[in-house]
Each structure stands twice: as C-alpha cells, then as structure tokens.
Design a protein around this motif. Structure first.
Motif, PDB file in Angstrom:
ATOM      1  N   VAL A 319       0.807  -1.232   0.000  1.00 55.46           N
ATOM      2  CA  VAL A 319       0.000   0.000   0.000  1.00 55.46           C
ATOM      3  C   VAL A 319       0.835   1.274   0.000  1.00 55.46           C
ATOM      4  O   VAL A 319       0.313   2.351  -0.296  1.00 55.46           O
ATOM      5  CB  VAL A 319      -1.010   0.036   1.174  1.00 55.46           C
ATOM      6  CG1 VAL A 319      -2.031  -1.075   1.052  1.00 55.46           C
ATOM      7  CG2 VAL A 319      -0.313   0.022   2.517  1.00 55.46           C
ATOM      8  N   ILE A 320       2.140   1.166   0.314  1.00 50.52           N
ATOM      9  CA  ILE A 320       2.973   2.382   0.288  1.00 50.52           C
ATOM     10  C   ILE A 320       4.061   2.323  -0.779  1.00 50.52           C
ATOM     11  O   ILE A 320       4.685   3.336  -1.077  1.00 50.52           O
ATOM     12  CB  ILE A 320       3.618   2.679   1.663  1.00 50.52           C
ATOM     13  CG1 ILE A 320       4.646   1.602   2.032  1.00 50.52           C
ATOM     14  CG2 ILE A 320       2.570   2.845   2.738  1.00 50.52           C
ATOM     15  CD1 ILE A 320       5.477   1.939   3.254  1.00 50.52           C
ATOM     16  N   LYS A 345       2.388   7.793   1.217  1.00 51.04           N
ATOM     17  CA  LYS A 345       0.934   7.807   1.075  1.00 51.04           C
ATOM     18  C   LYS A 345       0.422   6.367   0.948  1.00 51.04           C
ATOM     19  O   LYS A 345       1.086   5.516   0.371  1.00 51.04           O
ATOM     20  CB  LYS A 345       0.506   8.597  -0.173  1.00 51.04           C
ATOM     21  CG  LYS A 345       1.090   9.990  -0.287  1.00 51.04           C
ATOM     22  CD  LYS A 345       0.580  10.920   0.796  1.00 51.04           C
ATOM     23  CE  LYS A 345       1.181  12.332   0.632  1.00 51.04           C
ATOM     24  NZ  LYS A 345       0.794  13.228   1.750  1.00 51.04           N
ATOM     25  N   GLN A 346      -0.754   6.118   1.491  1.00 52.99           N
ATOM     26  CA  GLN A 346      -1.403   4.826   1.300  1.00 52.99           C
ATOM     27  C   GLN A 346      -2.173   4.839  -0.010  1.00 52.99           C
ATOM     28  O   GLN A 346      -2.867   5.809  -0.319  1.00 52.99           O
ATOM     29  CB  GLN A 346      -2.372   4.529   2.442  1.00 52.99           C
ATOM     30  CG  GLN A 346      -1.724   4.048   3.725  1.00 52.99           C
ATOM     31  CD  GLN A 346      -2.749   3.846   4.825  1.00 52.99           C
ATOM     32  OE1 GLN A 346      -3.561   4.725   5.083  1.00 52.99           O
ATOM     33  NE2 GLN A 346      -2.714   2.714   5.485  1.00 52.99           N
ATOM     34  N   LYS A 347      -2.038   3.755  -0.755  1.00 52.92           N
ATOM     35  CA  LYS A 347      -2.778   3.633  -2.004  1.00 52.92           C
ATOM     36  C   LYS A 347      -3.427   2.259  -2.069  1.00 52.92           C
ATOM     37  O   LYS A 347      -2.753   1.243  -1.987  1.00 52.92           O
ATOM     38  CB  LYS A 347      -1.862   3.827  -3.215  1.00 52.92           C
ATOM     39  CG  LYS A 347      -2.603   3.749  -4.544  1.00 52.92           C
ATOM     40  CD  LYS A 347      -1.666   3.928  -5.723  1.00 52.92           C
ATOM     41  CE  LYS A 347      -2.444   3.812  -7.035  1.00 52.92           C
ATOM     42  NZ  LYS A 347      -1.559   3.935  -8.221  1.00 52.92           N
ATOM     43  N   GLY A 348      -4.739   2.231  -2.217  1.00 49.95           N
ATOM     44  CA  GLY A 348      -5.450   0.970  -2.338  1.00 49.95           C
ATOM     45  C   GLY A 348      -5.550   0.219  -1.027  1.00 49.95           C
ATOM     46  O   GLY A 348      -5.400   0.778   0.071  1.00 49.95           O
ATOM     47  N   HIS A 349      -5.748  -1.096  -1.133  1.00 49.76           N
ATOM     48  CA  HIS A 349      -5.972  -1.944   0.040  1.00 49.76           C
ATOM     49  C   HIS A 349      -5.245  -3.276  -0.157  1.00 49.76           C
ATOM     50  O   HIS A 349      -5.246  -3.829  -1.266  1.00 49.76           O
ATOM     51  CB  HIS A 349      -7.472  -2.203   0.222  1.00 49.76           C
ATOM     52  CG  HIS A 349      -7.845  -2.654   1.589  1.00 49.76           C
ATOM     53  ND1 HIS A 349      -8.298  -1.791   2.570  1.00 49.76           N
ATOM     54  CD2 HIS A 349      -7.818  -3.882   2.162  1.00 49.76           C
ATOM     55  CE1 HIS A 349      -8.541  -2.468   3.682  1.00 49.76           C
ATOM     56  NE2 HIS A 349      -8.260  -3.746   3.455  1.00 49.76           N
ATOM     57  N   TRP A 407      -3.567  -7.215  -3.457  1.00 45.97           N
ATOM     58  CA  TRP A 407      -3.785  -5.764  -3.448  1.00 45.97           C
ATOM     59  C   TRP A 407      -4.949  -5.444  -4.369  1.00 45.97           C
ATOM     60  O   TRP A 407      -5.132  -6.091  -5.419  1.00 45.97           O
ATOM     61  CB  TRP A 407      -2.539  -5.031  -3.935  1.00 45.97           C
ATOM     62  CG  TRP A 407      -2.687  -3.521  -3.942  1.00 45.97           C
ATOM     63  CD1 TRP A 407      -2.373  -2.669  -2.934  1.00 45.97           C
ATOM     64  CD2 TRP A 407      -3.206  -2.706  -5.005  1.00 45.97           C
ATOM     65  NE1 TRP A 407      -2.660  -1.371  -3.282  1.00 45.97           N
ATOM     66  CE2 TRP A 407      -3.174  -1.356  -4.558  1.00 45.97           C
ATOM     67  CE3 TRP A 407      -3.701  -2.978  -6.273  1.00 45.97           C
ATOM     68  CZ2 TRP A 407      -3.616  -0.296  -5.342  1.00 45.97           C
ATOM     69  CZ3 TRP A 407      -4.152  -1.920  -7.068  1.00 45.97           C
ATOM     70  CH2 TRP A 407      -4.100  -0.592  -6.602  1.00 45.97           C
ATOM     71  N   ASP A 409      -7.581  -1.892  -5.699  1.00 41.77           N
ATOM     72  CA  ASP A 409      -7.834  -0.456  -5.635  1.00 41.77           C
ATOM     73  C   ASP A 409      -8.809  -0.152  -4.498  1.00 41.77           C
ATOM     74  O   ASP A 409      -8.760   0.919  -3.893  1.00 41.77           O
ATOM     75  CB  ASP A 409      -8.402   0.027  -6.971  1.00 41.77           C
ATOM     76  CG  ASP A 409      -8.376   1.539  -7.079  1.00 41.77           C
ATOM     77  OD1 ASP A 409      -7.321   2.135  -6.793  1.00 41.77           O
ATOM     78  OD2 ASP A 409      -9.421   2.126  -7.426  1.00 41.77           O
ATOM     79  N   THR A 410      -9.687  -1.125  -4.190  1.00 38.97           N
ATOM     80  CA  THR A 410     -10.624  -1.015  -3.075  1.00 38.97           C
ATOM     81  C   THR A 410     -10.509  -2.263  -2.209  1.00 38.97           C
ATOM     82  O   THR A 410      -9.938  -3.277  -2.633  1.00 38.97           O
ATOM     83  CB  THR A 410     -12.076  -0.895  -3.567  1.00 38.97           C
ATOM     84  OG1 THR A 410     -12.428  -2.115  -4.257  1.00 38.97           O
ATOM     85  CG2 THR A 410     -12.241   0.280  -4.514  1.00 38.97           C
TER      86      THR A 410
END
Length: 513
Positions: A319-320, A345-349, A407, A409-410
């Motif tokens: 996520v980073i 920054k965190q991106k996605g899950h 991983w 996007d949601t």
C-alpha cells in the motif's frame, strides 16, 4: 557442511554490504534473500537437519549446516551462527523475525565479531522487551496506556486491590510474555487467585520471569499496529496502520491495511503516538507499535512494541510502495531513510492470509510430505512461500508455510482477489487452513469490517460452501490420479525426480565438507 550455488554474483561497488547471512529459515529467509539479490549482495543461508532440503537453502548463494532440528540447537544457537558468519566472511546478519531477531545478547555478539546486525540496537530491544519498563517509557512519552497496575504485582492481595480500583474484567499478563503465553482474562473475582498463580507459573516456565502486571480488559477490542522506521540520523516516520484483529489465542490469521473501521482522525493520532514512542527510545530500523482499540469508545492504548520486522510487513509494502527489507539494509549501513513522512501515502488496500500446515478446525499442526503444490498467480498477487512438491514439512517449527497477499484499488477488490487466489492454491498431502481463510473472507462481520479480536472465538464455525466443494473435489480427483501414477514408481526414484530434477533447472550444486 557448506553448499555453494552457481548463481553467485559479483557485488556492485554501490551495494551497502558484500555478503549477508540470513539467520532464519522458511519464507522470511527467502524474502530477505530476494531483496539482497536485487541489490547485488551475496547471501548465506543456515539450516538445521530438518531444513537440509528447504527452499531457502537452495536459493541462497551459500548454505551452512548449523545443527540438529530443534531450534534451541540450531536457529537459536547464536554462537554457532556467529561462527558460520565469520567462516563465510559476511559483513552483516539479517535475523528475519522470531528466533534471534529480538535478542540483545546476539546483537552484542555480532558487534564484538565485527559484523553489522540489521535491526535495532540492543538498548532498543531491552527498553521494549520488558512490558513494565516499556509502559513506563510510554507513559513518559505521552502515549496512552490501558488503566492498570503501575508496576509488577507480587501478591493476590495486591491484585484484588487493583481490581477494586479499575473494576472487572481484567487481564493478567507476564511481563516477559508473548505469543499468548502467561496471559489470563478474569471476569469474576473468584477466578483472580487461580489466574494470578497460573500467569506467574507460565512466566517462570516460558520466560524465566514470574513477574506479572494487571490491566483493564477491553471487551471486543481491535488490534491495530503502526509500522515505524527510524535511522541513525534521528529520523523517525510511521508507515500507517495494519489491522490484525482476526486472530485466535493471540495468534494472527489475517491482516489488512488500511483498517476498515478505525476513524481517520484516530488513525492520525495513532501514527503520531507511534512516532513519539519510537523517538523516545532513539529507535533504529523497522519496528511496530501495537495498540488495542476500543471499538465502543474509539480510544486506543499502547500494548507493546515489536523491535523487528513483522510477518505481515508485505501488506504495508503493497500500500505504500516501499521495500522494507531493502530499507532495513540501507539504514543498518548508516544511511538516512530514503523518504520523509510527507512522501509516504497509502494507495489501495492489501490483505494477507497466513497459510499454515494445520487442521482448519482443530488448529493442530499437520506436518508431512507435500504431494502437490500449485501457487496461485495473477495480477496484484504476491506469494511468499517455501512449499514445493515433495517437500517434507517439519514438526519442529511454526506451521506457517506460505503467505498469500493481494492488493486492490478497493477493499472489495482485494477480498475478491484473495478468494480467487485461495481457490487456485493447491496443497495436497498435508492439511492446511486455506478453507478457514475462505470462510472468514465470506463472513458478514469480516465483509463489513466490524470484526474484533473475539471474532474467531465467538460462534465461528468453518463451513465450506458448495462452490468450494465443487472446486476442491475436482482438484482432489486430479491430485489423486497423479499420486496414484507416481506411486507406481519406486519411492527413491520419485523423490529423485521431484527434487533433484527440479533443482537442476535453476542451478548446479557442489557439496564441500
């Protein structure tokens, strides 16, 4: 015995170290080996009798035998590991997690031998290794603490006095405890004496320290941890949170990042508190501040600090977008962190499922030979594993043999991808907890994020939906046919073909005694 492999590489001049020994086994040893190879650093594996044919041995540039199968006689034998490190001419040791990763004696032995330890200082470990001293330090640093005793509790009478002050339920903990040992939840006053004596006994037997302390027990809490990273230049950052509330008897099963239920303002406060905690002890390297989160009041409290890399570090990496193992290596060489707090920054899950060789309903270990193994593949999917066909899962160590990390996007996409990956994962010959993971992922409390640390314990039953059975029955029939065919050949020939031919595809081995 030393094993050398043909994929040894020359070290680039800009690599932080020439050669690193990985003082561990299994998937984490492989994880570190891969990071080193990408940096152009030579790798040295160590192995016990039981791990002679483990995958981490095959993938390293060199491998050394360090003793019998029991970990006390091999992976915990720091003197032998230092001896091997000197013989191999390494300039650094990465401990992975578990075993010697939080042992200050080992860190000092490395320094005396002129070898860099890739991890925190021994002072960091000692500060946070004892839960009472850690609580005192965190109180001084302004980190929230669970109401409870100010220090060790020596008598039942003291315990009763604390209960009158903070009320029931309480949890009694051994100060040197871990992994669920030396812990008891007390909900009725009549249980205090027996629980107190049991915790002291376990503290003495498992950790040679009978001291216990008492805290208010929070019903249905969340287990939230914050990844922190410090360097030798005084920089400390946090790399956001991981939710680790799916667990049984304090052993984690599934982790995810970000947390699906902790409010954003609370997450920010947790991150700030974690940085304060790490800065207060001059922390160096990767570490984790663990918090207990009251799902009702939205309060959070310091629980403990793990002064090492965590099993669940891959979800933070996804996520980073930072390789934490490489960062550990650079920081150990004295370089500053390659990022600042505002850069992360965190991106996605991301979600991680720990695949263990164990019965999914009784949780009993299931060692034995793997008949068939097919790892799932596909986009945004990572597999950290040391399983392969023909490998004998030993009885001596933790039953975790793989980690599946997805991983999306949601969160919904990450869950769907995990379900698909687990449906593809084939492991026969031993029992695994894959069906447990699939059941959890389909449970309404997991899907809505309302699960707590009591999720598995309260009315949870592993139910395999019909769709699982249809897939698994087909896989079982195919695997059974393959097994029947192989069994027509002699066992020795089969073992030679499965293992030796597989190895020859990747390298040549020369054994030197």
């Amino acid at each position: 015995m030393k094993t050398m492999h043909s994929h040894e590489i020359s070290t680039p001049q800009n690599a932080p170290f020439k050669k690193i020994l990985i003082a561990n086994r299994g998937e984490i040893a492989i994880r570190v080996t891969r990071a080193c190879r990408e940096l152009g650093i030579g790798t040295v594996a160590v192995f016990s009798d039981a791990d002679r044919e483990s995958l981490h041995v095959f993938l390293a540039d060199e491998a050394y035998h360090i003793g019998p199968s029991p970990s006390k006689e091999s992976y915990l034998n720091y003197k032998k590991i230092i001896e091997v490190a000197k013989a191999a001419g390494v300039d650094a040791i990465h401990p992975g997690y578990g075993f010697l990763s939080e042992n200050p004696i080992f860190v000092r032995a490395c320094k005396e031998a002129g070898i860099t330890f890739i991890g925190p200082t021994p002072e960091n470990m000692e500060s946070m290794g004892d839960k009472l001293s850690a609580k005192a330090l965190m109180k001084k640093a302004g980190v929230p603490l669970v109401p409870g005793s100010d220090g060790g509790v020596e008598t039942v009478e003291e315990a009763l006095a604390i209960v009158k002050k903070i009320g029931l339920p309480i949890i009694i903990k051994a100060t040197a405890g871990g992994g669920g040992k030396g812990m008891r939840v007390v909900r009725h006053e009549s249980e205090i004496e027996s629980a107190f004596r049991a915790c002291r006994s376990e503290g003495q037997n498992y950790f040679a320290n009978p001291t216990v302390y008492i805290e208010r027990f929070i019903n249905d809490p969340k287990h939230i941890e914050i990844q922190v990273f410090g360097d030798t230049h005084g920089n400390v950052v946090h790399l956001f949170e991981r939710e680790c509330s799916v667990q049984r008897r304090h052993q984690k099963i599934i982790e995810e990042s970000p947390s699906p239920s902790v409010p954003m303002d609370v997450k920010l406060k947790m991150g700030e508190a974690a940085v304060r905690a790490a800065k207060s002890i001059g922390y160096v390297g990767a570490g984790t501040i663990e918090f207990i989160f009251d799902n009702q009041t939205k309060e959070f409290f310091f629980m403990e600090m793990n002064t090492r890399l965590q099993v669940e570090h891959p979800i933070t990496e996804l996520v980073i977008g930072v390789d934490l193992v490489k960062e550990q290596i650079f920081v150990a060489k004295g370089q500053p962190l390659s990022f600042k707090q505002e850069n992360i920054k965190q991106k996605g899950h991301a979600i991680e499922a720990r695949i263990c060789a164990e019965d999914p309903t009784t949780y009993k270990p299931s060692p034995g030979q793997i008949r068939a193994c097919r790892h799932p593949q596909g986009p945004f999917l990572r597999i950290d594993s040391y399983a392969y066909p023909g490998y004998e899962v030993p009885i001596y160590y933790d039953p975790m043999i793989a980690k599946v990390i997805t991983w999306g996007d949601t969160r919904e996409e990450a869950i769907d991808r995990m379900q698909r990956a687990l449906a593809e994962f084939v492991l026969t010959g031993i029992k695994t907890n894959i069906v447990l993971h699939r059941t959890i992922l389909g449970h309404e409390k997991f899907l809505d994020g309302s699960y707590t640390t009591q999720f598995i314990e309260k009315n949870f039953e592993v139910l395999e939906p019909q769709m699982f059975r249809e897939v698994n029955d087909k896989v079982f029939l195919i695997a059974a046919a393959i097994t029947a065919f192989e069994d027509r050949k002699s066992k020795d020939v089969r073992r030679f073909n499965v293992r030796s031919n597989w190895r020859s595809l990747s390298r040549k081995i020369a054994l030197r005694t």
